[in-house]
Design a protein around this motif. Structure first.
Motif, PDB file in Angstrom:
ATOM      1  N   VAL A  11       0.852  -1.183   0.000  1.00  0.00           N
ATOM      2  CA  VAL A  11       0.000   0.000   0.000  1.00  0.00           C
ATOM      3  C   VAL A  11       0.889   1.235   0.000  1.00  0.00           C
ATOM      4  CG1 VAL A  11      -0.158   0.092   2.519  1.00  0.00           C
ATOM      5  CG2 VAL A  11      -2.018   1.023   1.138  1.00  0.00           C
ATOM      6  N   GLN A  12       0.363   2.333  -0.488  1.00  0.00           N
ATOM      7  CA  GLN A  12       1.106   3.585  -0.481  1.00  0.00           C
ATOM      8  C   GLN A  12       0.981   4.277   0.871  1.00  0.00           C
ATOM      9  OE1 GLN A  12      -0.518   5.754  -3.850  1.00  0.00           O
ATOM     10  NE2 GLN A  12       1.104   4.992  -5.183  1.00  0.00           N
ATOM     11  N   THR A  13       1.914   5.170   1.142  1.00  0.00           N
ATOM     12  CA  THR A  13       1.852   5.969   2.368  1.00  0.00           C
ATOM     13  C   THR A  13       0.490   6.656   2.483  1.00  0.00           C
ATOM     14  OG1 THR A  13       4.228   6.374   2.409  1.00  0.00           O
ATOM     15  CG2 THR A  13       2.843   7.946   3.575  1.00  0.00           C
ATOM     16  N   SER A 112       0.982 -19.100  21.352  1.00  0.00           N
ATOM     17  CA  SER A 112       0.488 -19.474  20.025  1.00  0.00           C
ATOM     18  C   SER A 112       0.760 -18.328  19.064  1.00  0.00           C
ATOM     19  CB  SER A 112      -1.017 -19.774  20.064  1.00  0.00           C
ATOM     20  OG  SER A 112      -1.301 -20.863  20.910  1.00  0.00           O
ATOM     21  N   TRP A 113       1.222 -18.685  17.861  1.00  0.00           N
ATOM     22  CA  TRP A 113       1.581 -17.679  16.868  1.00  0.00           C
ATOM     23  C   TRP A 113       1.059 -18.089  15.500  1.00  0.00           C
ATOM     24  CZ3 TRP A 113       4.193 -13.136  17.891  1.00  0.00           C
ATOM     25  CH2 TRP A 113       4.741 -13.021  19.180  1.00  0.00           C
ATOM     26  N   GLY A 114       0.681 -17.085  14.727  1.00  0.00           N
ATOM     27  CA  GLY A 114       0.371 -17.320  13.332  1.00  0.00           C
ATOM     28  C   GLY A 114       1.637 -17.352  12.500  1.00  0.00           C
ATOM     29  N   GLN A 115       1.464 -17.565  11.190  1.00  0.00           N
ATOM     30  CA  GLN A 115       2.618 -17.723  10.307  1.00  0.00           C
ATOM     31  C   GLN A 115       3.170 -16.396   9.827  1.00  0.00           C
ATOM     32  OE1 GLN A 115      -0.509 -17.980   9.414  1.00  0.00           O
ATOM     33  NE2 GLN A 115      -0.750 -17.021   7.382  1.00  0.00           N
ATOM     34  N   GLY A 116       2.445 -15.309  10.023  1.00  0.00           N
ATOM     35  CA  GLY A 116       2.907 -13.992   9.606  1.00  0.00           C
ATOM     36  C   GLY A 116       2.339 -13.585   8.263  1.00  0.00           C
ATOM     37  N   THR A 117       2.135 -12.293   8.112  1.00  0.00           N
ATOM     38  CA  THR A 117       1.674 -11.737   6.842  1.00  0.00           C
ATOM     39  C   THR A 117       2.446 -10.437   6.588  1.00  0.00           C
ATOM     40  OG1 THR A 117      -0.278 -11.093   5.552  1.00  0.00           O
ATOM     41  CG2 THR A 117      -0.277 -10.456   7.864  1.00  0.00           C
ATOM     42  N   GLN A 118       2.893 -10.266   5.345  1.00  0.00           N
ATOM     43  CA  GLN A 118       3.764  -9.130   5.011  1.00  0.00           C
ATOM     44  C   GLN A 118       2.937  -7.885   4.728  1.00  0.00           C
ATOM     45  OE1 GLN A 118       7.158  -8.936   5.020  1.00  0.00           O
ATOM     46  NE2 GLN A 118       6.957  -6.761   4.521  1.00  0.00           N
ATOM     47  N   VAL A 119       3.360  -6.786   5.325  1.00  0.00           N
ATOM     48  CA  VAL A 119       2.796  -5.469   5.040  1.00  0.00           C
ATOM     49  C   VAL A 119       3.931  -4.587   4.531  1.00  0.00           C
ATOM     50  CG1 VAL A 119       1.785  -3.391   6.045  1.00  0.00           C
ATOM     51  CG2 VAL A 119       0.953  -5.658   6.730  1.00  0.00           C
ATOM     52  N   SER A 120       3.753  -4.028   3.350  1.00  0.00           N
ATOM     53  CA  SER A 120       4.760  -3.151   2.771  1.00  0.00           C
ATOM     54  C   SER A 120       4.117  -1.817   2.428  1.00  0.00           C
ATOM     55  CB  SER A 120       5.366  -3.780   1.510  1.00  0.00           C
ATOM     56  OG  SER A 120       6.007  -5.005   1.821  1.00  0.00           O
ATOM     57  N   VAL A 121       4.750  -0.734   2.878  1.00  0.00           N
ATOM     58  CA  VAL A 121       4.215   0.606   2.643  1.00  0.00           C
ATOM     59  C   VAL A 121       5.236   1.379   1.816  1.00  0.00           C
ATOM     60  CG1 VAL A 121       3.269   2.687   3.689  1.00  0.00           C
ATOM     61  CG2 VAL A 121       3.046   0.486   4.871  1.00  0.00           C
ATOM     62  N   SER A 122       4.843   1.791   0.639  1.00  0.00           N
ATOM     63  CA  SER A 122       5.753   2.519  -0.245  1.00  0.00           C
ATOM     64  C   SER A 122       5.672   4.020   0.051  1.00  0.00           C
ATOM     65  CB  SER A 122       5.400   2.242  -1.695  1.00  0.00           C
ATOM     66  OG  SER A 122       4.092   2.701  -1.974  1.00  0.00           O
ATOM     67  N   PRO A 123       6.801   4.723  -0.168  1.00  0.00           N
ATOM     68  CA  PRO A 123       6.821   6.181   0.110  1.00  0.00           C
ATOM     69  C   PRO A 123       5.850   6.940  -0.789  1.00  0.00           C
ATOM     70  CG  PRO A 123       9.039   5.295  -0.056  1.00  0.00           C
ATOM     71  CD  PRO A 123       8.115   4.215  -0.525  1.00  0.00           C
TER      72      PRO A 123
END
Length: 123
Positions: A11-13, A112-123
């Motif tokens: 997602v964008q900033t 207990s933990w989930g497997q993780g999900t990536q969040v990327s924020v572009s400038p």
């Protein structure tokens, strides 16, 4: 309890994302649910937590006012609504759960933990 995240992405900033974490197995009001994040070169960071009863929400200073944690007992799912995202929010986000309704700010409290999900924020 087993956990599975979904909802990450790019997602964008200034944009928004909602992360979901579905719990399977036994959950009770005595559970604490939380979100942590891990960015490259940094330690795992507490983001937010809430009791399964819906009380006791708390946030890190870095996300307070922008992120909201909530849960839906009917679907055994809890959420992290992330608004006004910034590049510093880029990380892998993990949901976590533990018995016990106090504290809940440190990763080593959670069992207990989930497997993780990536969040990327572009400038």
């Amino acid at each position: 309890v087993r956990l599975a995240e979904s909802g990450g992405g790019l997602v964008q900033t200034g944009g928004s994302l909602r992360l979901s974490c579905e719990a399977s197995g036994s959950t009770t009001s005595q559970y604490m649910m939380a979100w942590f994040r891990l960015a490259p070169g940094k330690e795992r960071e507490f983001v937010a937590r809430i009791r399964w009863s819906g009380t006791g929400s708390a946030y890190s200073d870095s996300v307070k006012g922008r992120f909201t944690i909530a849960r839906d007992p009917a679907t055994k799912t809890f959420y992290l609504q992330m608004n006004d995202l910034k590049p510093d929010d880029t990380a892998t986000y993990y949901c976590a759960a533990r018995l016990g309704s106090n504290l809940g700010f440190r990763a080593n409290e959670y069992t207990s933990w989930g497997q993780g999900t990536q969040v990327s924020v572009s400038p």
